[in-house]
Design a protein around this motif. Structure first.
Motif, PDB file in Angstrom:
ATOM      1  N   TRP A   1     -15.611 -27.441   6.628  1.00  0.00           N
ATOM      2  CA  TRP A   1     -14.321 -26.804   6.329  1.00  0.00           C
ATOM      3  C   TRP A   1     -13.322 -27.821   5.803  1.00  0.00           C
ATOM      4  O   TRP A   1     -12.723 -27.624   4.741  1.00  0.00           O
ATOM      5  CB  TRP A   1     -13.788 -26.131   7.594  1.00  0.00           C
TER       6      TRP A   1
ATOM      7  N   GLY B   1     -13.988 -29.067   2.408  1.00  0.00           N
ATOM      8  CA  GLY B   1     -13.936 -28.077   1.345  1.00  0.00           C
ATOM      9  C   GLY B   1     -15.270 -27.855   0.668  1.00  0.00           C
ATOM     10  O   GLY B   1     -15.326 -27.589  -0.538  1.00  0.00           O
TER      11      GLY B   1
ATOM     12  N   LEU C   1     -13.787 -20.531   0.862  1.00  0.00           N
ATOM     13  CA  LEU C   1     -13.117 -20.185   2.113  1.00  0.00           C
ATOM     14  C   LEU C   1     -12.775 -18.702   2.220  1.00  0.00           C
ATOM     15  O   LEU C   1     -12.463 -18.217   3.311  1.00  0.00           O
ATOM     16  CB  LEU C   1     -11.851 -21.032   2.271  1.00  0.00           C
TER      17      LEU C   1
ATOM     18  N   SER D   1      -7.142 -23.240   4.353  1.00  0.00           N
ATOM     19  CA  SER D   1      -7.860 -24.474   4.041  1.00  0.00           C
ATOM     20  C   SER D   1      -7.305 -25.625   4.883  1.00  0.00           C
ATOM     21  O   SER D   1      -6.218 -25.540   5.470  1.00  0.00           O
ATOM     22  CB  SER D   1      -7.718 -24.810   2.557  1.00  0.00           C
TER      23      SER D   1
END
Length: 236
Positions: free
Chosen positions: A130, A133, A137, A142
């Protein structure tokens, strides 16, 4: 210089239908924190908490114990900037991409209360993906947006602080990791390596002058260690 005390919430109800409720251990941890601060003679000028129930209840119980110990206490201010990142959303979004490498992941997550160490290993992988990235998502906040949110909360606290104020911020582990990243410049990987070591209701102290901030101490556990009750030292 003033002081920010970053306080992780007490133990929540891991594996239950509603995680966002302090466990009996979490209640005692919160009370022990307030009792310890009273013994230290700490006077808080402000108290800020995220709006999650576990954060608010930790603040309320700690301040009650601090007041019972003879110290005046401020009202609890609420700022959702100090909420945790959406852990459930991270799992929902990144689990499908994990299944090829971890075919047992779904079984572990369905019974996480009885698979704590394996859950933590899988969760750490998903959190890393996560914040790097590495996956789409699909509407999930983010890492960059999370950092902006936390930075905004920190700026508001500092802009409203008086010189020499002592300010408690009741928040969550991931938020403290984000603040460590912002304050010290450690990488997100390093910040989350520290995050996994943060115990419930520990104190991380940050010195400030205006908007200048510096880490003074990390993850203090004295309030539970002095009670010599190992069950009060929890990480989830």
């Amino acid at each position: 210089m003033g002081n920010l005390y970053l306080i992780r919430h007490g133990q929540a109800s891991f594996g239950a239908d509603d995680y966002d409720v302090l466990s009996p251990v979490g209640v005692r941890q919160s009370q022990a924190l307030g009792e310890h601060l009273a013994q230290l003679g700490l006077r808080l000028d402000r108290c800020v908490a995220g709006d999650l129930r576990r954060q608010q209840d930790t603040a309320r119980l700690a301040l009650q114990a601090l007041h019972h110990g003879g110290s005046p206490v401020p009202a609890i201010e609420t700022d959702a900037a100090f909420n945790e990142f959406d852990a459930d959303g991270v799992i929902r979004t990144l689990l499908p991409g994990l299944m090829a490498d971890e075919p047992n992941a779904l079984d572990v997550l369905r019974d996480c209360a009885n698979n704590r160490s394996e859950f933590q290993r899988l969760f750490a992988i998903m959190v890393q993906r996560w914040h790097r990235g590495e996956h789409a998502l699909d509407g999930l906040e983010s890492w960059a947006a999370f950092i902006r949110r936390v930075q905004g909360g920190l700026d508001r606290v500092l802009d409203g602080a008086g010189s020499g104020d002592n300010i408690a911020i009741f928040t969550s582990g991931g938020t403290i990791a984000a603040l460590l990243h912002l304050i010290t410049g450690v990488t997100p990987d390093q910040a989350f390596a520290l995050n996994w070591q943060i115990i419930n209701t520990s104190l991380t102290q940050v010195k400030f002058r205006g908007r200048e901030v510096a880490l003074a101490s990390f993850n203090s556990q004295a309030h539970v260690q002095l009670l010599r009750t190992p069950s009060l030292v929890t990480y989830r």
